[in-house]
Design a protein around this motif. Structure first.
Motif, short mmCIF file in Angstrom:
data_model
loop_
_atom_site.label_atom_id
_atom_site.label_comp_id
_atom_site.label_asym_id
_atom_site.label_seq_id
_atom_site.Cartn_x
_atom_site.Cartn_y
_atom_site.Cartn_z
N GLN A 17 -4.99 16.07 4.95
CA GLN A 17 -3.82 16.28 5.39
C GLN A 17 -2.96 16.00 6.70
OE1 GLN A 17 -1.58 17.64 3.47
NE2 GLN A 17 -0.12 17.39 5.22
N MET A 18 -3.95 16.63 7.59
CA MET A 18 -3.63 16.46 9.54
C MET A 18 -3.63 14.40 9.78
SD MET A 18 -5.67 17.49 11.94
CE MET A 18 -6.82 15.91 12.44
N GLU A 19 -4.57 14.13 8.82
CA GLU A 19 -4.00 12.59 8.95
C GLU A 19 -3.04 12.03 8.29
OE1 GLU A 19 -7.41 9.92 7.51
OE2 GLU A 19 -8.54 11.02 8.63
N ALA A 20 -3.21 12.55 6.83
CA ALA A 20 -1.48 12.20 6.27
C ALA A 20 -0.53 11.86 7.23
CB ALA A 20 -1.68 12.58 4.87
N GLU A 21 -0.72 13.29 7.81
CA GLU A 21 0.77 13.88 8.99
C GLU A 21 0.85 12.48 10.06
OE1 GLU A 21 3.95 16.09 9.48
OE2 GLU A 21 2.72 16.49 7.49
N LYS A 22 -0.22 12.48 10.36
CA LYS A 22 -0.38 11.22 12.20
C LYS A 22 0.14 9.89 11.05
CE LYS A 22 -3.41 13.20 15.47
NZ LYS A 22 -4.77 13.87 15.36
N TRP A 23 -0.73 9.56 9.47
CA TRP A 23 -0.12 8.48 9.13
C TRP A 23 1.41 8.33 9.52
CZ3 TRP A 23 -2.00 3.35 9.16
CH2 TRP A 23 -2.74 3.36 8.98
N LYS A 24 2.04 9.33 8.28
CA LYS A 24 3.34 8.93 8.48
C LYS A 24 4.84 9.20 9.97
CE LYS A 24 6.91 12.54 5.49
NZ LYS A 24 6.98 13.86 5.45
N PHE B 91 1.04 -1.27 0.10
CA PHE B 91 0.19 -0.28 -0.04
C PHE B 91 0.90 0.87 0.05
CE2 PHE B 91 -2.81 -3.03 1.90
CZ PHE B 91 -3.30 -3.50 1.76
N ARG B 92 0.34 2.25 -0.09
CA ARG B 92 0.80 3.78 -0.09
C ARG B 92 -0.40 4.20 0.57
NH1 ARG B 92 4.62 6.87 -1.15
NH2 ARG B 92 4.42 9.17 -1.80
N ILE B 93 0.29 4.52 1.62
CA ILE B 93 -1.21 5.36 2.59
C ILE B 93 -1.00 7.25 2.36
CG2 ILE B 93 -1.99 5.53 4.70
CD1 ILE B 93 -2.71 2.68 3.79
N SER B 94 -2.00 7.89 2.42
CA SER B 94 -1.55 8.87 2.37
C SER B 94 -3.14 9.88 3.48
CB SER B 94 -2.41 9.51 0.75
OG SER B 94 -3.55 9.12 0.35
N GLY B 95 -4.12 8.63 3.83
CA GLY B 95 -5.04 9.34 4.89
C GLY B 95 -6.12 10.44 3.66
N GLU B 96 -7.06 10.60 4.35
CA GLU B 96 -8.70 11.14 3.61
C GLU B 96 -7.95 12.99 4.13
OE1 GLU B 96 -11.73 9.60 6.51
OE2 GLU B 96 -11.93 7.96 4.71
#
Lengths: 234, 199
Positions: free
Chosen positions: A125-132, A118-123
Motif C-alpha cells: 500500500q505504501m509503495e503504491a501511494e509513493k508511486w501515485k 503499464f499500470r503500476i500498483s506497487g508491492e
C-alpha cells in the motif's frame, strides 16, 4: 535675318522669357508695323491653344503620378504586411521550437509514452501511494518533488518496477537539468539492460538529442536565448 | 500670411528653380513637387469639402487644377515664394470656393481666417473654365502627331537641340523650322475656325 530676330523675340515673349529691352523693341515694332502686330496677336491666340493642350497633357501626367504613387504606397503596405507576417511566423516558430525541444517537454512525452504500457500498483500500500504521488508530482511538473518520491521507493526485485523507477528518475533529471553528459551516460547505462518499451523510448530520446536540428536550434541558439529571456519573462 | 516674397525652404527653392529652368528639369521638379505635397493637399481638400456640401466635383480634379495654376504661377514669377505648399493650398481653397459657389449658386462668405492666396481674376482661371476650351482643343488635335509633340515640347521650354534629340531630327535649326511650320499651321487652323465658327 531681321525676320528671324523678330520671330525669336515673339517666341521668347510668348514663353515669358523676354527681357524688358527686347519687350520694348517688340512693342515698338508692333506699333510701327500693323501686320506684325496682327502676327503677334495671332501667335498669342495660338499659344493659348497650346497652353490648353499642355494643361491637358499635364493633367494626364498628374493622373499617372497619382496612380504610380498609389501603387507605390500599395506595395509599401504589402511589404509591411509580409514583413509582419514573417516576423509573427518566425516568433511563433521560435516559441514552438522552444517548447517542443525543451527538456521538460521531451521528458513529459517519454513519460506518457511509457505510462500507457503499464499500470503500476506497487508491492504494498505504501509503495503504491509513493508511486501515485511521484506520478502526480511529475504530471504537475514538480520534477524535484517527483524525483524525491521515486528515489524513496525501495529497489524492487520486480524487473518492471525497477526499470520503471530508474526510467522515471532519469526523466526527472532530464526535466530538471537537461541532457547533460552525465545524464546521457546514465541513460546509455540504463539502455544496456532496459527492456521494451523503455529501450525504444530511450533510443528515441538519445536520437533526438543527437539530431542536427536539436543541436543547431535548441542547444546552439534557443537554449542560450531561452536562458537569457526566461528570467525576464518570469 | 502672404505666400510670396519670403524665403522658401531649400526643397521649395529647388522645385522653383527646376520649374523656371524649363525642359526635362522642370518636368522632374514638377513631379517631385507634386509627390511631395500631394497627400497633404488632398487631406486638406477632403477636410474642407465637408464644410461645402454643395460642392459636386472630385477633390482630385480640383487638386490637379490648382497644381496646374501653381506651376503656371511659378513659371511666370520671379521665383520668390515663401512656401509652395501654402500657395498650393491657397489656390485650392480659392478654386473650391468658386466651384461651391457655382455648384449651388449661393454667395459664400469667405471665412476670415489665414489667407494664403489673394483671389484675383487670373487669365488661367478663366481659361480653365472656358467653354470654348473644347473647341480650341479640337483645333490642336487636328494637327499631326509630330506637330503636336514638337509644339508641346516647345511650350514646355525644352531647348531646340533637346527637341531635335528627342524627335531624332538632324539638329536645332531643323527642329526650329519644323516648330515654326507647325505653329503656323496651328495659327491657320485657328483662323479657319474663327472664319467659320459653326463648323
Amino acid at each position: 535675318m531681321k525676320h528671324r530676330l523678330f520671330e525669336e523675340l515673339v517666341d521668347s515673349y510668348l514663353l515669358g522669357q523676354i527681357s524688358p529691352e527686347n519687350k520694348k523693341l517688340l512693342l515698338d515694332q508692333m506699333e510701327a508695323d500693323p501686320d506684325f502686330a496682327r502676327h503677334v496677336k495671332e501667335s498669342e491666340e495660338a499659344f493659348r491653344v497650346l497652353q490648353l493642350a499642355r494643361q491637358r497633357e499635364l493633367r494626364r501626367k498628374l493622373k499617372a503620378w497619382d496612380a504610380a504613387d498609389m501603387r507605390r504606397s500599395g506595395r509599401k503596405k504589402k511589404t509591411l504586411l509580409i514583413l509582419l507576417i514573417t516576423i509573427l511566423l518566425g516568433f511563433a516558430s521560435w516559441c514552438w521550437l522552444t517548447y517542443h525541444y525543451s527538456p521538460a517537454n521531451l521528458s513529459r512525452q517519454s513519460f506518457h509514452a511509457v505510462q500507457n504500457h503499464f499500470r503500476i500498483s506497487g508491492e504494498n500500500q505504501m509503495e503504491a501511494e509513493k508511486w501515485k504521488e511521484g506520478m502526480q508530482a511529475f504530471e504537475n511538473e514538480e520534477y524535484e518533488n517527483a524525483m524525491i518520491h521515486f528515489l524513496s521507493l525501495p529497489e524492487s526485485d520486480d524487473a518492471v518496477l525497477k526499470n520503471y523507477r530508474n526510467w522515471s528518475i532519469l526523466l526527472c533529471q532530464l526535466a530538471l537539468g537537461g541532457p547533460q553528459s552525465e545524464w546521457v551516460e546514465r541513460m546509455k547505462e540504463f539502455l544496456k539492460q532496459a527492456p521494451e518499451p523503455f529501450r525504444s523510448e530511450a533510443e528515441r530520446l538519445l536520437k533526438t538529442f543527437k539530431s542536427p536540428l536539436y543541436i543547431f536550434f535548441f542547444h546552439g541558439v534557443l537554449k542560450e536565448s531561452v536562458t537569457s529571456v526566461q528570467p525576464k519573462i518570469i | 500670411m502672404n505666400h510670396q516674397h519670403g524665403h522658401p525652404s531649400l526643397q521649395d527653392e529647388l522645385f522653383i528653380r527646376g520649374i523656371i529652368s524649363g525642359g526635362a528639369a522642370a518636368e522632374q521638379a514638377m513631379q517631385d513637387l507634386y509627390i511631395t505635397y500631394r497627400k497633404r493637399v488632398l487631406a486638406y481638400l477632403h477636410s474642407s469639402i465637408r464644410r461645402f456640401p454643395e460642392f459636386k466635383g472630385h477633390p482630385e480634379d480640383l487638386m490637379h487644377d490648382a497644381f496646374i495654376i501653381l506651376v503656371h504661377r511659378i513659371e511666370i514669377s520671379d521665383g520668390h515664394f515663401r512656401s509652395l505648399f501654402s500657395f498650393w493650398i491657397g489656390i485650392t481653397k480659392h478654386l473650391l470656393l468658386n466651384h461651391a459657389r457655382k455648384d449651388e449658386r449661393v454667395i459664400l462668405v469667405q471665412e476670415p481666417e489665414e489667407e494664403y492666396f489673394i483671389p484675383e481674376e487670373s487669365s488661367e482661371d478663366k481659361f480653365l473654365e472656358s467653354e470654348a476650351a473644347d473647341l480650341l482643343q479640337h483645333t490642336f488635335d487636328q494637327l499631326g502627331n509630330r506637330c503636336r509633340e514638337i509644339l508641346l515640347l516647345w511650350i514646355e521650354r525644352y531647348p531646340m537641340h533637346e527637341i531635335a534629340r528627342r524627335l531624332k531630327l538632324s539638329g536645332a535649326p531643323m527642329a526650329r523650322k519644323i516648330k515654326h511650320d507647325c505653329f503656323k499651321k496651328l495659327k491657320n487652323l485657328i483662323q479657319d475656325g474663327n472664319k467659320s465658327p459653326g463648323s
